[in-house]
Design a protein around this motif. Structure first.
Motif, mmCIF file in Angstrom:
data_model
loop_
_atom_site.group_PDB
_atom_site.id
_atom_site.type_symbol
_atom_site.label_atom_id
_atom_site.label_comp_id
_atom_site.label_asym_id
_atom_site.label_seq_id
_atom_site.Cartn_x
_atom_site.Cartn_y
_atom_site.Cartn_z
ATOM 1 N N ASN A 119 53.477 47.817 -2.658
ATOM 2 C CA ASN A 119 54.094 48.083 -1.364
ATOM 3 C C ASN A 119 54.264 46.772 -0.622
ATOM 4 O OD1 ASN A 119 54.222 51.180 -0.919
ATOM 5 N ND2 ASN A 119 52.146 50.863 -1.681
ATOM 6 N N VAL A 120 55.475 46.518 -0.162
ATOM 7 C CA VAL A 120 55.762 45.326 0.635
ATOM 8 C C VAL A 120 55.819 45.745 2.102
ATOM 9 C CG1 VAL A 120 57.368 43.439 1.061
ATOM 10 C CG2 VAL A 120 57.055 44.306 -1.273
ATOM 11 N N LEU A 121 55.063 45.043 2.958
ATOM 12 C CA LEU A 121 54.934 45.397 4.370
ATOM 13 C C LEU A 121 55.452 44.261 5.239
ATOM 14 C CD1 LEU A 121 51.210 46.573 4.097
ATOM 15 C CD2 LEU A 121 53.237 47.983 3.717
ATOM 16 N N THR A 122 55.635 44.570 6.525
ATOM 17 C CA THR A 122 55.934 43.515 7.490
ATOM 18 C C THR A 122 54.621 42.913 7.984
ATOM 19 O OG1 THR A 122 55.928 45.088 9.337
ATOM 20 C CG2 THR A 122 58.032 44.703 8.235
ATOM 21 N N CYS A 123 54.700 41.704 8.445
ATOM 22 C CA CYS A 123 53.481 41.033 8.902
ATOM 23 C C CYS A 123 52.995 41.593 10.228
ATOM 24 C CB CYS A 123 53.739 39.537 9.041
ATOM 25 S SG CYS A 123 53.786 38.649 7.463
ATOM 26 N N GLY A 124 53.900 41.781 11.179
ATOM 27 C CA GLY A 124 53.468 42.157 12.514
ATOM 28 C C GLY A 124 52.925 43.571 12.615
ATOM 29 N N ASP A 125 53.701 44.548 12.143
ATOM 30 C CA ASP A 125 53.332 45.954 12.333
ATOM 31 C C ASP A 125 52.862 46.634 11.055
ATOM 32 O OD1 ASP A 125 54.204 45.988 15.097
ATOM 33 O OD2 ASP A 125 56.247 45.909 14.321
ATOM 34 N N ALA A 126 52.833 45.912 9.944
ATOM 35 C CA ALA A 126 52.433 46.482 8.651
ATOM 36 C C ALA A 126 53.268 47.714 8.306
ATOM 37 C CB ALA A 126 50.951 46.812 8.633
ATOM 38 N N VAL A 127 54.560 47.620 8.586
ATOM 39 C CA VAL A 127 55.489 48.694 8.242
ATOM 40 C C VAL A 127 55.989 48.472 6.824
ATOM 41 C CG1 VAL A 127 57.723 49.728 8.778
ATOM 42 C CG2 VAL A 127 56.175 49.067 10.627
ATOM 43 N N GLY A 128 55.952 49.522 6.015
ATOM 44 C CA GLY A 128 56.403 49.394 4.639
ATOM 45 C C GLY A 128 57.914 49.273 4.548
ATOM 46 N N VAL A 129 58.381 48.205 3.913
ATOM 47 C CA VAL A 129 59.824 47.998 3.761
ATOM 48 C C VAL A 129 60.290 48.232 2.334
ATOM 49 C CG1 VAL A 129 59.945 46.405 5.699
ATOM 50 C CG2 VAL A 129 59.489 45.512 3.410
ATOM 51 N N GLY A 130 59.353 48.369 1.399
ATOM 52 C CA GLY A 130 59.737 48.629 0.013
ATOM 53 C C GLY A 130 58.531 49.033 -0.813
#
Length: 216
Positions: A119-130
């Motif tokens: 799972n790839v996440l964003t740094c700030g909000d840890a939202v999954g992008v892929g």
């Protein structure tokens, strides 16, 4: 047993002779009884042993899949042509050399080596992008599943692939989605197929509804 240690060798020899004599008498009696009970032909009168009296060997079981060595998930994602350029751009270190990826291992596709879920996440909000699943094929990992509609997150649940996609209504902040779709996939005929899905509404926090004003 400490009470027997003081008897000495003589007592030990007499005990041994008594035990030998008793054993010989019992053996002779057993032989005499066996001869009388079988009409003089011995144990052969009973015929061959029944097949079900012999314990059959346990059926062989398939060997469990083995866990692979630790996978370099960042290199795997960046070298994968199935991953979109947008996700690859998101995959940057958050702090020092710490990348926002979650990696898990498990047997999803029935192979001899555990599959890898990334799972790839964003740094700030840890939202999954892929979310991606990689399967071992001849010593190399190949992409067999991809979901790139954020926010998305994939997990292994009792041999199934479970993908959660959060749902936002207009005006919802990133930290407060209105609900989620949970989709379960199962490996069959060389691919993941959707088995079923559920939708969960998170609901509103108590007290968030407007309170009607009193008349007058």
């Amino acid at each position: 047993m400490r009470g027997l240690t003081g008897a000495g060798p003589a007592r030990a020899r007499s005990t041994a002779r008594a035990a030998t004599t008793a054993t010989a008498v019992l053996a002779a009696a057993a032989l005499f009884s066996a001869g009388c009970g079988t009409g003089g032909t011995g144990a052969r009168d009973e015929g061959p042993a029944r097949a079900d009296s012999v314990a059959s060997p346990a059926a062989p079981t398939a060997p469990p899949s083995r866990s692979p060595d630790r996978v370099d998930a960042v290199r795997l994602i960046k070298a994968d042509p199935e991953v979109s350029p947008e996700v690859k751009r998101e995959l940057e270190p958050c702090v020092a050399d710490e990348y926002p990826v979650d990696v898990s291992y498990g047997n999803l596709t029935g192979g001899s080596v555990d599959d890898v879920v990334v799972n790839v996440l964003t740094c700030g909000d840890a939202v999954g992008v892929g979310s991606y699943v990689y399967r071992d094929r001849g010593g190399a990992y190949v992409n067999v599943f991809a979901a790139e509609e954020p926010p998305v997150y994939a997990e292994i649940d009792r041999g199934d692939l479970v993908v959660t996609k959060q749902v936002y209504d207009r005006g919802d902040p990133v930290s407060s989605p209105s609900g989620e779709n949970v989709i379960t996939y199962r490996w069959a005929a060389g691919r993941f197929s959707e088995e079923y899905r559920t939708h969960n509404d998170y609901g509103r926090v108590a007290g968030s509804e407007p309170t009607p004003m009193a008349d007058g």
